[in-house]
Design a protein around this motif. Structure first.
Motif, short mmCIF file in Angstrom:
data_model
loop_
_atom_site.label_atom_id
_atom_site.label_comp_id
_atom_site.label_asym_id
_atom_site.label_seq_id
_atom_site.Cartn_x
_atom_site.Cartn_y
_atom_site.Cartn_z
N ALA A 38 -29.51 -26.34 40.22
CA ALA A 38 -29.39 -27.24 41.37
C ALA A 38 -28.36 -28.33 41.12
N LYS A 39 -28.38 -28.91 39.94
CA LYS A 39 -27.39 -29.96 39.61
C LYS A 39 -25.98 -29.38 39.57
N GLN A 40 -25.86 -28.19 39.03
CA GLN A 40 -24.54 -27.56 38.93
C GLN A 40 -23.93 -27.31 40.31
N VAL A 41 -24.71 -26.73 41.22
CA VAL A 41 -24.14 -26.39 42.52
C VAL A 41 -24.00 -27.60 43.45
N SER A 42 -24.77 -28.66 43.19
CA SER A 42 -24.71 -29.84 44.07
C SER A 42 -23.86 -30.97 43.52
N SER A 43 -23.55 -30.92 42.24
CA SER A 43 -22.85 -32.02 41.53
C SER A 43 -23.71 -33.28 41.41
N ALA A 44 -25.02 -33.14 41.56
CA ALA A 44 -25.92 -34.28 41.42
C ALA A 44 -26.13 -34.60 39.94
N GLN A 45 -26.45 -35.85 39.67
CA GLN A 45 -26.68 -36.30 38.30
C GLN A 45 -28.06 -35.89 37.79
N ARG A 46 -29.07 -35.97 38.66
CA ARG A 46 -30.43 -35.67 38.25
C ARG A 46 -31.16 -34.82 39.29
N CYS A 47 -32.19 -34.14 38.80
CA CYS A 47 -33.06 -33.33 39.64
C CYS A 47 -34.49 -33.61 39.24
N SER A 48 -35.36 -33.78 40.22
CA SER A 48 -36.79 -33.94 39.98
C SER A 48 -37.54 -32.97 40.87
N ILE A 49 -38.57 -32.36 40.31
CA ILE A 49 -39.44 -31.47 41.08
C ILE A 49 -40.84 -32.04 41.00
N PHE A 50 -41.34 -32.50 42.15
CA PHE A 50 -42.67 -33.09 42.24
C PHE A 50 -43.65 -32.05 42.75
N ILE A 51 -44.84 -32.01 42.16
CA ILE A 51 -45.93 -31.18 42.64
C ILE A 51 -46.90 -32.09 43.39
N TYR A 52 -47.41 -31.60 44.51
CA TYR A 52 -48.27 -32.40 45.38
C TYR A 52 -49.71 -31.91 45.30
N ASN A 53 -50.64 -32.86 45.07
CA ASN A 53 -52.06 -32.56 45.11
C ASN A 53 -52.66 -33.36 46.26
N PRO A 54 -52.91 -32.71 47.41
CA PRO A 54 -53.43 -33.44 48.57
C PRO A 54 -54.85 -33.96 48.38
N ASN A 55 -55.61 -33.37 47.44
CA ASN A 55 -56.98 -33.84 47.20
C ASN A 55 -57.02 -35.28 46.72
N ILE A 56 -56.04 -35.65 45.93
CA ILE A 56 -56.00 -37.04 45.43
C ILE A 56 -54.81 -37.81 45.99
N GLN A 57 -54.05 -37.17 46.88
CA GLN A 57 -52.91 -37.79 47.57
C GLN A 57 -51.85 -38.30 46.58
N MET A 58 -51.62 -37.51 45.53
CA MET A 58 -50.64 -37.89 44.50
C MET A 58 -49.59 -36.81 44.32
N LEU A 59 -48.43 -37.25 43.88
CA LEU A 59 -47.35 -36.37 43.47
C LEU A 59 -47.02 -36.69 42.03
N TRP A 60 -46.64 -35.67 41.26
CA TRP A 60 -46.20 -35.92 39.89
C TRP A 60 -45.06 -34.99 39.58
N THR A 61 -44.20 -35.44 38.71
CA THR A 61 -43.08 -34.60 38.32
C THR A 61 -43.51 -33.65 37.23
N THR A 62 -43.23 -32.40 37.47
CA THR A 62 -43.36 -31.41 36.41
C THR A 62 -42.04 -31.36 35.66
N LEU A 63 -41.01 -31.88 36.32
CA LEU A 63 -39.70 -31.97 35.69
C LEU A 63 -38.99 -33.17 36.27
N ALA A 64 -38.55 -34.07 35.43
CA ALA A 64 -37.72 -35.20 35.83
C ALA A 64 -36.74 -35.42 34.69
N ASP A 65 -35.47 -35.24 34.98
CA ASP A 65 -34.45 -35.34 33.94
C ASP A 65 -34.52 -36.67 33.20
#
Length: 171
Positions: free
Chosen positions: A32-59
Motif C-alpha cells: 500500500a505504501k509503495q503504490v500510494s507513496s504514503a509514509q505510513r500505513c495502519s490497519i485497525f481492527i474493530y470490535n463493536p462489542n467494546i466499541q474499540m479499534l486497535w492496530t494490528t499493524l502500525a508502522d
C-alpha cells in the motif's frame, strides 16, 4: 497511484502464501505504501462489542487503541465511508493525542473502512503522509484495495491464533 493489474495479482499470490496476520499485514502495508507513496500505513481492527479499534499493524510504533468515537479512524467507522483529510490539525475529528504519544506528525490521512463478507465493518485501513496530499483517485484505489484484502483479513482473523487472543482480550 501507480499500479498495474499484474502487480496487484502478484501481490495477491504472495499474500495468500502468508496465512497469519503477523505475516500478511506487513506485506499489505508495504504494498500500500509503495503504490500510494504514503509514509505510513495502519490497519485497525474493530470490535463493536467494546466499541474499540486497535492496530494490528502500525508502522514504527506500538499497538494503538482508540474508542470508536475518537479520531478520523472512529469517524470512518461511524460514517462507513472513506475520509480524506489533507489538513488534520485543522479538522475537529482529528485525534492529536496519538501524534503526541508517538512523536509522529500527521500531515494528511486517507482512511478507508474494511467490510467483511456480511458487509459489516471489521476494520479501517489508513495511509498517512503522502507528499502533496491524497486525491479522490487515491481513494478509489484504496477502496478497491480494501475490498481486495478484506477476505484475507476476515479469514486470517478466524484462523490466526494471535487474532483469537486479541479478540478474547477485547471481548
Amino acid at each position: 497511484m501507480i499500479t498495474s493489474y499484474a502487480a496487484l495479482s502478484e501481490f495477491g499470490q504472495t499474500l495468500l502464501k502468508r496465512p497469519t496476520l503477523s505475516e500478511g499485514l506487513p506485506l499489505i502495508s508495504e504494498y500500500a505504501k509503495q503504490v500510494s507513496s504514503a509514509q505510513r500505513c495502519s490497519i485497525f481492527i474493530y470490535n463493536p462489542n467494546i466499541q474499540m479499534l486497535w492496530t494490528t499493524l502500525a508502522d514504527e510504533t506500538e499497538k494503538i487503541m482508540v474508542h470508536e468515537d475518537d479520531g478520523i479512524v472512529g469517524h470512518t467507522i461511524k460514517e462507513g465511508k472513506p475520509i480524506l483529510v489533507n489538513d488534520p490539525y485543522d479538522d475537529p475529528r482529528f485525534f492529536p493525542m496519538i501524534d503526541k504519544k508517538t512523536g509522529f506528525v500527521t500531515e494528511n490521512i486517507a482512511s478507508i473502512p474494511i467490510f467483511n463478507s456480511a458487509r459489516r465493518i471489521i476494520g479501517v485501513f489508513q495511509l498517512l503522509n503522502k507528499p502533496g496530499g491524497f486525491s479522490r483517485d487515491d481513494v478509489k484505489f484504496m477502496i478497491f484495495f480494501a475490498h481486495y484484502i478484506s477476505s484475507y483479513l476476515e479469514l486470517a482473523m478466524l484462523f490466526d491464533d494471535d487474532a483469537k487472543i486479541l479478540n478474547k482480550e477485547t471481548e
